[in-house]
Design a protein around this motif. Structure first.
Motif, PDB file in Angstrom:
ATOM      1  N   LYS A 115       0.838  -1.197   0.000  1.00 24.67           N
ATOM      2  CA  LYS A 115       0.000   0.000   0.000  1.00 24.67           C
ATOM      3  C   LYS A 115       0.875   1.250   0.000  1.00 24.67           C
ATOM      4  O   LYS A 115       1.635   1.481   0.920  1.00 24.67           O
ATOM      5  CB  LYS A 115      -0.909  -0.012   1.233  1.00 24.67           C
ATOM      6  N   LEU A 116       0.719   2.045  -1.041  1.00 26.90           N
ATOM      7  CA  LEU A 116       1.508   3.261  -1.197  1.00 26.90           C
ATOM      8  C   LEU A 116       0.828   4.462  -0.549  1.00 26.90           C
ATOM      9  O   LEU A 116      -0.393   4.579  -0.579  1.00 26.90           O
ATOM     10  CB  LEU A 116       1.717   3.565  -2.675  1.00 26.90           C
ATOM     11  N   THR A 117       1.667   5.343  -0.009  1.00 32.87           N
ATOM     12  CA  THR A 117       1.194   6.642   0.475  1.00 32.87           C
ATOM     13  C   THR A 117       1.775   7.701  -0.444  1.00 32.87           C
ATOM     14  O   THR A 117       2.999   7.784  -0.598  1.00 32.87           O
ATOM     15  CB  THR A 117       1.628   6.897   1.919  1.00 32.87           C
ATOM     16  N   PHE A 118       0.896   8.505  -1.025  1.00 32.31           N
ATOM     17  CA  PHE A 118       1.302   9.468  -2.039  1.00 32.31           C
ATOM     18  C   PHE A 118       1.406  10.881  -1.481  1.00 32.31           C
ATOM     19  O   PHE A 118       0.665  11.271  -0.561  1.00 32.31           O
ATOM     20  CB  PHE A 118       0.272   9.502  -3.170  1.00 32.31           C
ATOM     21  N   GLY A 119       2.293  11.671  -2.096  1.00 29.76           N
ATOM     22  CA  GLY A 119       2.283  13.098  -1.898  1.00 29.76           C
ATOM     23  C   GLY A 119       1.235  13.733  -2.811  1.00 29.76           C
ATOM     24  O   GLY A 119       0.611  13.053  -3.631  1.00 29.76           O
ATOM     25  N   GLN A 120       1.076  15.049  -2.660  1.00 31.96           N
ATOM     26  CA  GLN A 120       0.061  15.756  -3.456  1.00 31.96           C
ATOM     27  C   GLN A 120       0.548  16.070  -4.861  1.00 31.96           C
ATOM     28  O   GLN A 120      -0.247  16.460  -5.721  1.00 31.96           O
ATOM     29  CB  GLN A 120      -0.348  17.058  -2.758  1.00 31.96           C
ATOM     30  N   GLY A 121       1.838  15.931  -5.081  1.00 22.63           N
ATOM     31  CA  GLY A 121       2.366  16.144  -6.422  1.00 22.63           C
ATOM     32  C   GLY A 121       2.932  17.536  -6.648  1.00 22.63           C
ATOM     33  O   GLY A 121       2.592  18.497  -5.941  1.00 22.63           O
ATOM     34  N   THR A 122       3.805  17.632  -7.633  1.00 27.38           N
ATOM     35  CA  THR A 122       4.347  18.899  -8.116  1.00 27.38           C
ATOM     36  C   THR A 122       3.957  19.030  -9.576  1.00 27.38           C
ATOM     37  O   THR A 122       4.261  18.144 -10.386  1.00 27.38           O
ATOM     38  CB  THR A 122       5.879  18.956  -7.983  1.00 27.38           C
ATOM     39  N   ILE A 123       3.277  20.140  -9.890  1.00 33.45           N
ATOM     40  CA  ILE A 123       2.889  20.397 -11.283  1.00 33.45           C
ATOM     41  C   ILE A 123       4.029  21.147 -11.963  1.00 33.45           C
ATOM     42  O   ILE A 123       4.356  22.272 -11.579  1.00 33.45           O
ATOM     43  CB  ILE A 123       1.598  21.230 -11.347  1.00 33.45           C
TER      44      ILE A 123
END
Lengths: 116, 112
Positions: free
Chosen positions: A103-111
């Motif tokens: 199960k992965l925990t993700f960041g919100q991302g960089t656009i």
């Protein structure tokens, strides 16, 4: 509870620049960390996987580093191109004593926007 | 080589209607399978995972359910959709619990 933070939230650079995307996580007990790319309206494409025992991984113009003890990873993109424009996500796989089940925990991302 | 397929790519459904999203993986056996939802401004949230046929674990209470009728098939369902079920649904697989994860192209669900 593992939390993943990505900085900056958005980045706009001219073509040809070298750039760094940052990812931090709160619990250093991880199996691995994975960087993904997501184009608008599309799924995730895996870029690099770094195991907890590794310090860095390279693929073409991409280099990802991992400092597990400080809870940080960076994705370095060399000689950026307009085609690199996308959202970049990092995700960690917690080492929960063998019960993570992937199960992965993700960041919100960089656009990222690379303009000609 | 391994590939993952998701369909449909987009779906518009009225509130209260049923839902069935399908995901299949080719070129491997006994994969770990996952359903994630990506809502605007909320990142990716794990909904369900499966480590084998008929074995489903739910991560969050919700209006959705999942099933794994065959080794490489993972289905996300709902009996009655809510507006809040709108989002981008992604299926993923990996060979083992600690290996690289691969994602499908996603399904954009809009509940109206």
């Amino acid at each position: 509870k593992q939390e993943v933070t990505q900085i900056p939230a958005a980045l706009s650079v001219p073509e040809g620049e070298n750039l760094v995307l940052n990812c931090s996580f709160t619990d250093s007990a991880i199996y691995n960390l994975q960087w993904f790319r997501q184009d608008p309206g599309k799924g995730l494409t895996s870029l690099l996987l770094i195991q907890s025992s590794q310090r860095e991984q390279t693929s073409g113009r991409l280099n990802a580093s991992l400092d597990k003890s400080s809870g940080r990873s960076t994705l370095y993109i060399a000689a950026s191109q307009p085609g690199d424009s996308a959202t970049y996500l990092c995700a960690v796989l917690a080492n929960a004593g063998g019960t993570s089940y992937g199960k992965l925990t993700f960041g919100q991302g960089t656009i990222l926007t690379v303009h000609p | 080589s391994q590939t993952i397929h998701q369909w449909p790519a987009t779906l518009v459904q009225p509130v209260g209607s049923p839902l069935s999203l399908e995901c299949t993986v080719e070129g491997t056996s006994n994969p770990n399978l996952y359903w994630y939802r990506q809502a605007a401004g909320r990142g990716l949230q794990l909904l369900f995972y499966s480590v084998g046929i008929g074995q489903i674990s739910s991560e969050v209470p919700q209006n959705l359910s999942a099933s794994r009728p065959q080794d490489r098939q993972f289905i996300l369902s709902s009996k009655k959709l809510l507006l809040s079920d709108s989002g981008f649904y992604l299926c993923a697989w990996r060979r083992g619990a600690n290996t690289e994860a691969f994602f499908g192209q996603g399904t954009r669900l809009t509940v109206v």
